[in-house]
Design a protein around this motif. Structure first.
Motif, PDB file in Angstrom:
ATOM      1  N   ALA A 202       0.817  -1.212   0.000  1.00  0.00           N
ATOM      2  CA  ALA A 202       0.000   0.000   0.000  1.00  0.00           C
ATOM      3  C   ALA A 202       0.851   1.262   0.000  1.00  0.00           C
ATOM      4  CB  ALA A 202      -0.955  -0.030   1.190  1.00  0.00           C
ATOM      5  N   GLY A 203       2.098   1.164  -0.450  1.00  0.00           N
ATOM      6  CA  GLY A 203       2.950   2.337  -0.608  1.00  0.00           C
ATOM      7  C   GLY A 203       3.049   3.145   0.675  1.00  0.00           C
ATOM      8  N   PHE A 340      10.214   1.773  -0.496  1.00  0.00           N
ATOM      9  CA  PHE A 340      11.016   1.755  -1.719  1.00  0.00           C
ATOM     10  C   PHE A 340      11.872   3.008  -1.875  1.00  0.00           C
ATOM     11  CE2 PHE A 340       8.038  -1.673  -2.368  1.00  0.00           C
ATOM     12  CZ  PHE A 340       8.895  -2.657  -2.810  1.00  0.00           C
ATOM     13  N   GLY A 342      12.132   5.905  -2.878  1.00  0.00           N
ATOM     14  CA  GLY A 342      12.327   6.750  -4.050  1.00  0.00           C
ATOM     15  C   GLY A 342      13.075   6.103  -5.190  1.00  0.00           C
TER      16      GLY A 342
HETATM   17  C1  LIG Z   1       8.936  12.010  -7.586  1.00  0.00           C
HETATM   18  C2  LIG Z   1       9.347  10.563  -7.642  1.00  0.00           C
HETATM   19  C3  LIG Z   1      10.314  10.167  -8.557  1.00  0.00           C
HETATM   20  C4  LIG Z   1      10.713   8.830  -8.604  1.00  0.00           C
HETATM   21  N1  LIG Z   1      11.635   8.448  -9.540  1.00  0.00           N
HETATM   22  C5  LIG Z   1      11.964   7.141  -9.665  1.00  0.00           C
HETATM   23  C6  LIG Z   1      12.808   6.714 -10.716  1.00  0.00           C
HETATM   24  O1  LIG Z   1      13.244   7.528 -11.533  1.00  0.00           O
HETATM   25  N2  LIG Z   1      13.083   5.390 -10.823  1.00  0.00           N
HETATM   26  C7  LIG Z   1      12.586   4.471  -9.954  1.00  0.00           C
HETATM   27  O2  LIG Z   1      12.886   3.284 -10.099  1.00  0.00           O
HETATM   28  N3  LIG Z   1      11.765   4.844  -8.940  1.00  0.00           N
HETATM   29  C8  LIG Z   1      11.434   6.150  -8.777  1.00  0.00           C
HETATM   30  N4  LIG Z   1      10.579   6.548  -7.802  1.00  0.00           N
HETATM   31  C9  LIG Z   1      10.111   5.577  -6.819  1.00  0.00           C
HETATM   32  C10 LIG Z   1       8.972   4.694  -7.294  1.00  0.00           C
HETATM   33  O3  LIG Z   1       8.045   5.426  -8.062  1.00  0.00           O
HETATM   34  C11 LIG Z   1       8.330   4.092  -6.046  1.00  0.00           C
HETATM   35  O4  LIG Z   1       9.347   3.390  -5.324  1.00  0.00           O
HETATM   36  C12 LIG Z   1       7.213   3.115  -6.385  1.00  0.00           C
HETATM   37  O5  LIG Z   1       6.241   3.739  -7.204  1.00  0.00           O
HETATM   38  C13 LIG Z   1       6.569   2.637  -5.085  1.00  0.00           C
HETATM   39  O6  LIG Z   1       5.533   1.735  -5.402  1.00  0.00           O
HETATM   40  P1  LIG Z   1       4.437   1.323  -4.315  1.00  0.00           P
HETATM   41  O7  LIG Z   1       3.642   0.240  -4.931  1.00  0.00           O
HETATM   42  O8  LIG Z   1       5.110   1.073  -2.999  1.00  0.00           O
HETATM   43  O9  LIG Z   1       3.549   2.643  -4.110  1.00  0.00           O
HETATM   44  P2  LIG Z   1       2.329   3.167  -5.024  1.00  0.00           P
HETATM   45  O10 LIG Z   1       2.663   3.043  -6.457  1.00  0.00           O
HETATM   46  O11 LIG Z   1       1.942   4.499  -4.489  1.00  0.00           O
HETATM   47  O12 LIG Z   1       1.178   2.124  -4.727  1.00  0.00           O
HETATM   48  C14 LIG Z   1       0.536   1.989  -3.470  1.00  0.00           C
HETATM   49  C15 LIG Z   1      -0.956   1.841  -3.767  1.00  0.00           C
HETATM   50  O13 LIG Z   1      -1.663   1.373  -2.629  1.00  0.00           O
HETATM   51  C16 LIG Z   1      -2.941   1.979  -2.674  1.00  0.00           C
HETATM   52  N5  LIG Z   1      -3.550   1.879  -1.343  1.00  0.00           N
HETATM   53  C17 LIG Z   1      -3.095   2.387  -0.191  1.00  0.00           C
HETATM   54  N6  LIG Z   1      -3.910   2.100   0.836  1.00  0.00           N
HETATM   55  C18 LIG Z   1      -4.938   1.362   0.322  1.00  0.00           C
HETATM   56  C19 LIG Z   1      -6.096   0.771   0.877  1.00  0.00           C
HETATM   57  N7  LIG Z   1      -6.396   0.856   2.188  1.00  0.00           N
HETATM   58  N8  LIG Z   1      -6.939   0.092   0.050  1.00  0.00           N
HETATM   59  C20 LIG Z   1      -6.673  -0.019  -1.281  1.00  0.00           C
HETATM   60  N9  LIG Z   1      -5.575   0.550  -1.867  1.00  0.00           N
HETATM   61  C21 LIG Z   1      -4.709   1.212  -1.069  1.00  0.00           C
HETATM   62  C22 LIG Z   1      -2.631   3.396  -3.104  1.00  0.00           C
HETATM   63  O14 LIG Z   1      -3.762   4.098  -3.577  1.00  0.00           O
HETATM   64  C23 LIG Z   1      -1.586   3.165  -4.179  1.00  0.00           C
HETATM   65  O15 LIG Z   1      -2.164   3.029  -5.474  1.00  0.00           O
HETATM   66  C24 LIG Z   1      10.160   7.883  -7.715  1.00  0.00           C
HETATM   67  C25 LIG Z   1       9.173   8.295  -6.794  1.00  0.00           C
HETATM   68  C26 LIG Z   1       8.760   9.611  -6.761  1.00  0.00           C
HETATM   69  C27 LIG Z   1       7.717  10.014  -5.771  1.00  0.00           C
END
Ligand SMILES: Cc1cc2nc3c(=O)[nH]c(=O)nc-3n(C[C@H](O)[C@H](O)[C@H](O)COP(=O)(O)OP(=O)(O)OC[C@H]3O[C@@H](n4cnc5c(N)ncnc54)[C@H](O)[C@@H]3O)c2cc1C
Length: 380
Positions: A202-203, A340, A342
Motif C-alpha cells: 500500500a505504498g 522503496f 524513491g
Molecule cells: C517524484 C518521484 C520520482 C521517482 N523516480 C523514480 C525513478 O526515476 N526510478 C525508480 O525506479 N523509482 C522512482 N521513484 C520511486 C517509485 O516510483 C516508487 O518506489 C514506487 O512507485 C513505489 O511503489 P508502491 O507500490 O510502494 O507505491 P504506489 O505506487 O503508491 O502504490 C501503493 C498503492 O496502494 C494503494 N492503497 C493504499 N492504501 C490502500 C487501501 N487501504 N486500500 C486499497 N488501496 C490502497 C494506493 O492508492 C496506491 O495506489 C520515484 C518516486 C517519486 C515520488
C-alpha cells in the motif's frame, strides 16, 4: 452480503500491487488486487509520468541482478502487450569532486561487467553539448539506462494480469482485515473477501495499515518539475541521457523532454516528512528556486529556471534507504513490501515475482538485505 473467495488478496493496486497481481495470476493463482483510487493515479508514489531505469546501481551492486531481471521482464511485457514503454537514452551518473555517486555506479558496473564509460565533466560537455558541467566532475555513462513510461508500464502489468485471470478492483479501499486459522478476511468499502494469503503493498499507506508492527518508515513530500528549455529538440531522448548528479547543492535527477513540454527534474535527497492524508499536494516555487532551478540553469545550456509544470509525489523511506520486504512477524500468511525509498519503480516486475513466491511458497525466504530483521538487528 456475498463474500468473494480468492487464493490471494493484494492490498494496493499501485506499482508493486499491480506487479504482484500479475506475477500471482501468471502462476495460476486466483488473485484479487484492491485499489482505493483508479488504476494509475497521482495520489501515491507513481505520479509524474516517467521513471529512470539504470543498471550500474550506485545504491549497491546487489541490486544489479534484480534490475537485470526486471529489465528482461519489462521487455517481455512490452512484447506480450504490443506496447513500447522502455525508452533507452543512456544514463549519466555524475558527482562533483568529493562525492561518491559516480564511483559507486562504476563499482557495480565493474562487478557485473556492465557496459559503461568513465568520463570527466569536460568529456561529457564535449560529447553532449547540452551539458555545462565543471571539468573535474566524475561521470559513469551507461548506454543501457533509460526511462519507463509509468502509465503504459502499469497498464501492461494489469493487462497481463487480467489475461491470466487476475482481478483488479479499483475505487475500493481496504478498511480492515482479520485472521483466523482457516482464512484471512478483508473488508472493503464495497464488500468482503476471504483468502489464504494477503499481500500488503500500500505504498505510503503501509505504515498505517500495518501499524501494529511499527514499521520504521517515513513518508516524504517529493515535488518534481518540468523546466522550460529554449530548444526541446536538444533535450530529446536520443540526445539527452537520463541523469543523476550529486554535488554540494543536492542530489538531482532528470529525464529528457518526452510527452509534454519541458525537461523533467527533481531533488532526490531531503523532503518534508508528511503523511498521505496531510501532504500539501500543490507544487510551490519555494520547492525548486533554492537548489534545483539554479542547478538546471548553471549546468544545462538552454535550460531556464522557469517551470512549465509540476506535481507532488511521495517517497516512503526506510532508515537505510533499502527496500522493506518480508512476511508479517506474527502471521507468515501475510507478506508486505514497502519503503522503496524513491527508487523502486524500475524493479516492479521482479518485486512482483518475489512477492508471489513469498506468499505462496513457505520455503522461499525474503532477501536478507530487505528483511525487517535488519532493523531489529541494528537496534540490538
Ligand atoms: C517524484 C518521484 C520520482 C521517482 N523516480 C523514480 C525513478 O526515476 N526510478 C525508480 O525506479 N523509482 C522512482 N521513484 C520511486 C517509485 O516510483 C516508487 O518506489 C514506487 O512507485 C513505489 O511503489 P508502491 O507500490 O510502494 O507505491 P504506489 O505506487 O503508491 O502504490 C501503493 C498503492 O496502494 C494503494 N492503497 C493504499 N492504501 C490502500 C487501501 N487501504 N486500500 C486499497 N488501496 C490502497 C494506493 O492508492 C496506491 O495506489 C520515484 C518516486 C517519486 C515520488
Amino acid at each position: 452480503m456475498n463474500v468473494r473467495r480468492a487464493d490471494v488478496i493484494v492490498v494496493g493496486g499501485g506499482t508493486m500491487g499491480t506487479a504482484a497481481g500479475w506475477a500471482l495470476a501468471k502462476q495460476g493463482h486466483d488473485v484479487v488486487v484492491l485499489e482505493q483510487f483508479g488504476h494509475v493515479h497521482s495520489m501515491g508514489s507513481h505520479g509524474g509520468k516517467t521513471r529512470i531505469i539504470r543498471h550500474a546501481y550506485a545504491e549497491g551492486a546487489d541490486y544489479v541482478p534484480l534490475v537485470q531481471r526486471a529489465d528482461a521482464l519489462w521487455q517481455e511485457l512490452e512484447a506480450a502487450t504490443g506496447t513500447n514503454f522502455l525508452i533507452r537514452t543512456g544514463g549519466l551518473d555524475m558527482a562533483a569532486p568529493g562525492f561518491g555517486h559516480a564511483v559507486a555506479a562504476r563499482r557495480s558496473a565493474l562487478e557485473y561487467d556492465l557496459p559503461h564509460e568513465w568520463l570527466t565533466g569536460a568529456e561529457v560537455n564535449r560529447r553532449w553539448p547540452t551539458w555545462r558541467l565543471p571539468d573535474d566532475w566524475e561521470v559513469c555513462y551507461s548506454p543501457d539506462a533509460g526511462f519507463l513510461e509509468v502509465e503504459p508500464s502499469l497498464r501492461a502489468l494489469a493487462t497481463e494480469m487480467a489475461r491470466h485471470g487476475g482481478e483488479l478492483r479499483t475505487e475500493e479501499a481496504v478498511q480492515d482485515w482479520s485472521t483466523a486459522d482457516d482464512a484471512i478476511s478483508v473488508r472493503t468499502t464495497r464488500g468482503e473477501y476471504r483468502a489464504d494469503r494477503l499481500v500488503v503493498v500500500a505504498g505510503s499507506w503501509t505504515g498505517h495499515l500495518l501499524a501494529a508492527i511499527g514499521l520504521p518508515l517515513e513518508v516524504r513530500r517529493k515535488p518534481v518539475f518540468w523546466f522550460k528549455v529554449d530548444d526541446e529538440s536538444r533535450f530529446a531522448p536520443d540526445r539527452f541521457p537520463v541523469f543523476i548528479a550529486e554535488c554540494a547543492d543536492g542530489n538531482f535527477y532528470g529525464l529528457p523532454v518526452h510527452g509534454e513540454p519541458g525537461v523533467k527534474a527533481g531533488v532526490h535527497n531531503g523532503g518534508k516528512a508528511t503523511t498521505p492524508d496531510t501532504i500539501d499536494r500543490t507544487p510551490h516555487p519555494s520547492d525548486y528556486e533554492q537548489d534545483l532551478a539554479p542547478f538546471m540553469s548553471r549546468c544545462l545550456v538552454g535550460a531556464s529556471e522557469e517551470v512549465v509544470s509540476g506535481t507532488v509525489c511521495m517517497y516512503t523511506m526506510t532508515p537505510d534507504e533499502h527496500f522493506l520486504i518480508d512476511r508479517h512477524p506474527e502471521d507468515p500468511r501475510i507478506v508486505f513490501a514497502t519503503g522503496f525509498s524513491g527508487h523502486g519503480f524500475k524493479f516492479a516486475p521482479v518485486i512482483g515475482e518475489h512477492l508471489a513466491a513469498l506468499a505462496t511458497d513457505e520455503a522461499v525466504q525474503p532477501y536478507a538485505d530487505f528483511a525487517l530483521s535488519r532493523f531489529a538487528l541494528h537496534a540490538g
